[in-house]
Write a protein that holds these residues in place. Structure first.
Motif, PDB file in Angstrom:
ATOM      1  N   ARG A  14       0.777  -1.242  -0.096  1.00  0.00           N
ATOM      2  CA  ARG A  14      -0.014   0.073  -0.120  1.00  0.00           C
ATOM      3  C   ARG A  14       0.884   1.154   0.046  1.00  0.00           C
ATOM      4  N   TYR A  15       0.448   2.429  -0.289  1.00  0.00           N
ATOM      5  CA  TYR A  15       1.091   3.651  -0.407  1.00  0.00           C
ATOM      6  C   TYR A  15       1.183   4.280   0.951  1.00  0.00           C
ATOM      7  N   ARG A  16       2.623   4.711   1.220  1.00  0.00           N
ATOM      8  CA  ARG A  16       2.871   5.170   2.681  1.00  0.00           C
ATOM      9  C   ARG A  16       3.445   6.398   2.387  1.00  0.00           C
ATOM     10  N   GLY A  17       3.214   7.219   1.463  1.00  0.00           N
ATOM     11  CA  GLY A  17       3.797   8.593   1.455  1.00  0.00           C
ATOM     12  C   GLY A  17       5.057   8.552   0.437  1.00  0.00           C
ATOM     13  N   GLY A  18       5.254   7.302   0.049  1.00  0.00           N
ATOM     14  CA  GLY A  18       6.681   7.356  -0.653  1.00  0.00           C
ATOM     15  C   GLY A  18       7.893   7.329   0.015  1.00  0.00           C
ATOM     16  N   SER A  19       8.150   8.207   0.993  1.00  0.00           N
ATOM     17  CA  SER A  19       9.227   8.300   2.105  1.00  0.00           C
ATOM     18  C   SER A  19       8.737   9.095   3.307  1.00  0.00           C
ATOM     19  N   LEU A  20       9.331   8.517   4.092  1.00  0.00           N
ATOM     20  CA  LEU A  20       8.900   9.329   5.430  1.00  0.00           C
ATOM     21  C   LEU A  20       9.913   9.075   6.546  1.00  0.00           C
ATOM     22  N   SER A  21       9.916  10.123   7.549  1.00  0.00           N
ATOM     23  CA  SER A  21      10.586  10.084   8.767  1.00  0.00           C
ATOM     24  C   SER A  21       9.867  10.556   9.989  1.00  0.00           C
ATOM     25  N   ARG A  22       9.967   9.617  10.974  1.00  0.00           N
ATOM     26  CA  ARG A  22       9.283   9.900  12.060  1.00  0.00           C
ATOM     27  C   ARG A  22       9.977   9.425  13.599  1.00  0.00           C
ATOM     28  N   VAL A  23       9.641   9.953  14.486  1.00  0.00           N
ATOM     29  CA  VAL A  23      10.198   9.931  16.026  1.00  0.00           C
ATOM     30  C   VAL A  23       9.075   9.235  16.416  1.00  0.00           C
ATOM     31  N   MET A  24       8.930   7.952  17.053  1.00  0.00           N
ATOM     32  CA  MET A  24       7.913   7.313  17.504  1.00  0.00           C
ATOM     33  C   MET A  24       8.353   6.602  18.614  1.00  0.00           C
ATOM     34  N   ALA A  25       7.251   6.349  19.552  1.00  0.00           N
ATOM     35  CA  ALA A  25       7.292   5.699  21.056  1.00  0.00           C
ATOM     36  C   ALA A  25       6.802   4.455  20.927  1.00  0.00           C
ATOM     37  N   GLN A  26       7.511   3.570  21.917  1.00  0.00           N
ATOM     38  CA  GLN A  26       6.913   2.173  21.894  1.00  0.00           C
ATOM     39  C   GLN A  26       7.010   1.916  23.380  1.00  0.00           C
ATOM     40  N   VAL A  27       5.928   1.182  23.921  1.00  0.00           N
ATOM     41  CA  VAL A  27       5.890   0.653  25.213  1.00  0.00           C
ATOM     42  C   VAL A  27       5.498  -0.736  25.438  1.00  0.00           C
ATOM     43  N   SER A  28       5.684  -1.382  26.389  1.00  0.00           N
ATOM     44  CA  SER A  28       5.214  -2.613  26.664  1.00  0.00           C
ATOM     45  C   SER A  28       5.017  -2.565  28.014  1.00  0.00           C
ATOM     46  N   PRO A  29       3.590  -1.856  28.800  1.00  0.00           N
ATOM     47  CA  PRO A  29       3.457  -1.984  30.056  1.00  0.00           C
ATOM     48  C   PRO A  29       3.321  -3.418  30.713  1.00  0.00           C
ATOM     49  N   TYR A  30       3.687  -3.249  31.873  1.00  0.00           N
ATOM     50  CA  TYR A  30       3.240  -4.297  32.875  1.00  0.00           C
ATOM     51  C   TYR A  30       1.951  -4.633  33.106  1.00  0.00           C
ATOM     52  N   ALA A  31       1.456  -5.479  33.889  1.00  0.00           N
ATOM     53  CA  ALA A  31       0.098  -5.870  34.249  1.00  0.00           C
ATOM     54  C   ALA A  31      -0.483  -4.537  35.038  1.00  0.00           C
ATOM     55  N   ASN A  32       0.507  -3.862  35.839  1.00  0.00           N
ATOM     56  CA  ASN A  32       0.162  -2.776  36.556  1.00  0.00           C
ATOM     57  C   ASN A  32      -0.072  -1.500  36.007  1.00  0.00           C
ATOM     58  N   GLY A  33       0.307  -1.442  34.584  1.00  0.00           N
ATOM     59  CA  GLY A  33       0.535  -0.338  34.032  1.00  0.00           C
ATOM     60  C   GLY A  33       1.887   0.282  34.010  1.00  0.00           C
TER      61      GLY A  33
END
Length: 453
Positions: free
Chosen positions: A174-193
């Motif tokens: 699929r089309y995703r803008g041809g090219s892009l740059s981004r700073v993005m966050a990733q988290v994997s919370p524990y069961a308590n948040g």
């Protein structure tokens, strides 16, 4: 004489077959933009009116844009109703098994706010033309694991899917803008948040947008991808580089990793299939990125047809820079108060592991939005046939660039009570930046050491 007659008859038969194929292709092409959208979805809405007609998607000036952050073009919309653990049976025919499981597992906090359905998807005119070229030239080869003629199109490989794998190829091409740059966050919370924030600097580019890319790259490489870890300090400076090959059975994905502690670049063939996801604390595998990516060769793909499902859509509030990450990432799941779901038609594809193949997911069910070809939901099952993980792609239209994308992705684990969320940029200086200028050498292994810190 008999042999000559047979030869002439064979040639004539093949000629008639070729003419029939050509006629069918032209008929399909004529439908794109007529009774179908330019990407192959049905233009008309549902008979009951809950799904509207597609009328062109959002215009580029649908709402103000501030440094890549989209304003909500529907600020006055309120939920029509909310699906909860106490009433989901009324709406179950329009829910996935994974959504039902989340409602049952988190009866007090997980909810599905349903809004008016708005078909906002749109792509540039040249991308719509590329979809027509796909009809003319692109075929699946090697048992569905590769594509022929793709360099003549480059987008939406199979606008008229005949098999389940065709739908998955549309997601991956699929089309995703041809090219892009981004700073993005990733988290994997524990069961308590509780969670630790991982910050990535992502660069994504198609060969046709990369200076110095050759015809060979156009034929064999789907895209280039580079991801640097910015936070936390213990992982900072690590860089992953991938050349995503089109047929990964014929030519496996080319991946390199730069380890800042060792100051060395090494090949990383494990970054594929169910290899561990980068900095994900074991909460996703490699092919969970972008909801699904990579070679389809491990599965049998069955096209189950279309269905109307409440899927995450027009998730502008979830992408708002007015939200902090702490507003979004909660115990068990993201804060559903900031989500938006709409009734849309989706392609349903079921993938079952082939005999003799190994993968942590023995079965997967995909719900793919017909307007954008993006996977909106995925249910994943373990070797015992038990539902294990549920993925949601919160679809958003970057209307100023005519790019359908995600506001963020979530992957919920029913067994350990944790989840992974990635692709969020709320607290960053900008949203995704399209039109990135890059050169082929930027995606060379030797460039990893220079970009790593």
């Amino acid at each position: 004489m008999s042999k000559k007659i047979k030869a002439v008859s064979f040639v004539a038969t093949m000629g008639l077959f070729a003419s029939a194929v050509y006629a069918e292709q032209e008929s399909q092409i004529q439908r794109l933009g007529a009774d179908l959208t330019p990407l192959g979805a049905v233009k008309s809405g549902s008979e009951d009116g809950r799904i509207p007609d597609w009328t062109g998607g959002l215009p580029v000036d649908a709402a103000p844009v501030n440094n890549g952050f989209m304003s909500n073009p529907f600020p006055d919309d309120e939920p029509l109703f909310t699906i909860t653990a106490s009433n989901y049976q009324e709406y179950e025919e329009n829910l996935s098994e994974g959504q039902v499981a989340m409602l049952e597992n988190y009866p007090d906090t997980y909810k599905i706010p349903v809004y008016e359905s708005r078909r906002t998807a749109a792509v540039p005119d040249d991308i719509a033309e590329a979809a027509k070229n796909s009809v003319r030239y692109v075929k699946t080869v090697n048992d569905g694991n590769g594509l022929s003629g793709f360099s003549k199109s480059r987008y939406y490989a199979r606008p008229f899917p005949e098999k389940g794998v065709d739908v998955i190829w549309n997601h991956m091409t699929r089309y995703r803008g041809g090219s892009l740059s981004r700073v993005m966050a990733q988290v994997s919370p524990y069961a308590n948040g509780d969670y630790a924030l991982v910050l990535f600097d992502d660069i994504f580019a198609y060969p046709e947008t990369v200076e110095g890319a050759t015809e060979e790259h156009m034929e064999s490489v789907l895209f280039f991808y580079k991801q640097e870890v910015l936070k936390p300090a213990r992982l900072s400076g690590g860089v992953l580089l991938a050349h995503e090959t089109i047929d990964q059975v014929k030519e496996p994905r080319r991946v390199w990793i730069y380890n800042s502690g060792q100051r060395r670049v090494r090949r990383a063939p494990q970054v594929a299939y169910d290899g561990p996801g980068q900095a994900a604390d074991g909460q996703r595998v490699a092919d969970n990125l972008d909801i699904y990516n990579g070679s389809p060769d491990k599965y049998n793909w069955e096209l189950k047809g279309k269905k109307e499902v409440y899927i995450p859509y027009n998730s502008y509030d979830l992408a708002s820079p007015e939200l902090n990450y702490s507003d979004i990432f909660k115990a068990g799941h993201i804060n559903q108060s900031h989500t938006r779901y709409e009734l849309h038609r989706v392609w349903v594809v079921e993938a079952t592991l082939k005999d003799g193949e190994r993968h942590v997911y023995a079965k997967r069910t995909f719900y793919v939005d017909e307007d954008t070809w993006q996977i909106a939901l995925q249910d994943m099952y373990d070797g015992k046939g038990e539902l294990w993980r549920i993925a949601e792609g919160h679809i958003i239209q970057y209307y100023d660039n005519k790019v359908p994308s995600y506001a963020g992705e979530t992957l919920y684990d029913l067994l350990n009570g944790r989840y992974l969320a990635m692709g969020f940029s709320n607290e960053q200086d900008s949203g995704p930046q399209f039109g990135l200028k890059s050169e082929l050498r930027d995606f060379s292994p030797s460039a990893l050491r220079q970009s790593g810190r």
